[in-house]
Enzyme design. Sequence first.
Site, PDB file in Angstrom:
ATOM      1  CG  ASP A   1      67.735  14.035  17.886  1.00  0.00           C
ATOM      2  OD1 ASP A   1      67.014  13.595  16.984  1.00  0.00           O
ATOM      3  OD2 ASP A   1      68.338  13.304  18.688  1.00  0.00           O
TER       4      ASP A   1
ATOM      5  CG  ASP B   1      64.895  16.768  21.942  1.00  0.00           C
ATOM      6  OD1 ASP B   1      65.116  17.707  22.724  1.00  0.00           O
ATOM      7  OD2 ASP B   1      65.424  15.639  22.072  1.00  0.00           O
TER       8      ASP B   1
ATOM      9  CG  HIS C   1      63.537  12.113  19.106  1.00  0.00           C
ATOM     10  ND1 HIS C   1      64.854  11.745  19.205  1.00  0.00           N
ATOM     11  CD2 HIS C   1      63.390  13.247  19.850  1.00  0.00           C
ATOM     12  CE1 HIS C   1      65.488  12.639  19.975  1.00  0.00           C
ATOM     13  NE2 HIS C   1      64.603  13.551  20.378  1.00  0.00           N
TER      14      HIS C   1
ATOM     15  CG  ASP D   1      62.637  10.786  13.632  1.00  0.00           C
ATOM     16  OD1 ASP D   1      62.635  10.312  14.779  1.00  0.00           O
ATOM     17  OD2 ASP D   1      63.591  11.415  13.154  1.00  0.00           O
TER      18      ASP D   1
ATOM     19  NE  ARG E   1      57.211   3.162  19.484  1.00  0.00           N
ATOM     20  CZ  ARG E   1      58.480   3.471  19.222  1.00  0.00           C
ATOM     21  NH1 ARG E   1      58.768   4.519  18.465  1.00  0.00           N
ATOM     22  NH2 ARG E   1      59.458   2.752  19.714  1.00  0.00           N
TER      23      ARG E   1
ATOM     24  CB  SER F   1      67.008   4.203  18.689  1.00  0.00           C
ATOM     25  OG  SER F   1      67.601   5.474  18.741  1.00  0.00           O
ATOM     26  CB  SER F   2      62.742   1.129  19.718  1.00  0.00           C
ATOM     27  OG  SER F   2      62.209   1.735  18.550  1.00  0.00           O
TER      28      SER F   2
ATOM     29  CB  CYS G   1      67.892  10.169  13.506  1.00  0.00           C
ATOM     30  SG  CYS G   1      66.491   9.356  14.238  1.00  0.00           S
TER      31      CYS G   1
HETATM   32  N1  ABU Z   1      65.244   9.038  17.649  1.00  0.00           N
HETATM   33  C1  ABU Z   1      64.179   8.140  17.364  1.00  0.00           C
HETATM   34  C2  ABU Z   1      64.116   7.055  18.418  1.00  0.00           C
HETATM   35  C3  ABU Z   1      62.777   6.491  18.539  1.00  0.00           C
HETATM   36  C4  ABU Z   1      62.750   5.082  19.080  1.00  0.00           C
HETATM   37  O1  ABU Z   1      63.623   4.685  19.868  1.00  0.00           O
HETATM   38  O2  ABU Z   1      61.860   4.319  18.693  1.00  0.00           O
END
Ligand code: ABU
Length: 367
Positions: A108, A196, A245, A247, A264, A298-299, A351
Amino acid sequence: MTKTIVNSWNEWDPLRHVIVGRADDCHIPPAEPALDAKVPEDSDMRGQWGRRPQDTIDRANELLDGFAALLEGRGIRVDRPTPIDHAQPATTPDFHTDSQFGCMPPRDVLLTVGSEILEATMSYRCRWFEYLNYRPLMQRYFEEDPRFRHESAPKPRLTDADYHPDYLSDKIGNAKRLEWAAAKHFVTTEEEPLFDAADVLRFGRDLVVQHGFTTNLKGIEWLRRHFPDHRVHAVNFPGDPYPIHIDATFTPLRPGLILNNPQRRLPDAQRQMFERNGWDIVDAAQPAHNSPPPLCYSSTWLSMNVLVLDPKTVCVEASEVYQMEQMDKLGMNVIPVALRDAYAFGGGLHCCTADVYREGQCEDYFP
Ligand code: ABU
């Protein structure tokens, strides 16, 4: 000990030297505008703050140390940050917050482009001083590599003018969030450049940057002016109600192949550069989990937050069976790495690392 060479132009060339984060003294920071906008409305993190429980810190460090050892076992040099005291408040003339975040995840904060490592502005107040965790490494690289350029983007003021107040409610709802994301109305305003480093993907001469919660258009413009020999492309992923982010959304595996989060999707107009040059953008496999682990920002799409070691080899989180299966079908050799219990500290395998050296030079993949 080998002397450092800083050199990395993309996300897939053979990795020889990397930074892996540490979970030491990580905190859940108190409420602040940009951070709160990212915490899902049904999250167990709402209303909590303070030092993370020691048993979770110990477990995350066990996994991060294991990942570092695995990389070292493959001949990759691994460096680690030196944690500062994250319980200290962060105070500037413009804001105060009662604690910091941690020294996870390095991706990040640090953006490596060729022989340069650039410290990002960051957009959370609690992360304003996070670069200090990496300064001992930056000083060492500066002494050892005469070509190393250590750069720091202008520190932002992060006053309330940086954040849209309509994002301060914790009852916005998913439909409204998606409407705002489609309209490119994010929590950060255009008051000053913000980015970031984890919003940037490197494709040789081209930098692909997500415009979202943590990176604004001025931040992208700042990157464009800072890297005049690069083409800098702003991208959006309107299906993401919490866009921070890139990634866990867009993952290049090798020249010609990118995984895209199926929830997405990159809009058609933004796919043209890739498609014109014969790149395939394929839907990533579904995550193996229905929800993130406890106290995680995060997801579940950290499933696709993988670390590519070379164009044929990829580290995938060990419980992400569908993602591993897909990688295998795509012709990648898969190295399973247990990391899920460290996700709460800021992310997955991509990350928790930052490139120092990958073989290879700056190529033009989109002539
Ligand atoms: N740092 C990546 C988090 C992205 C997400 O929560 O999908």
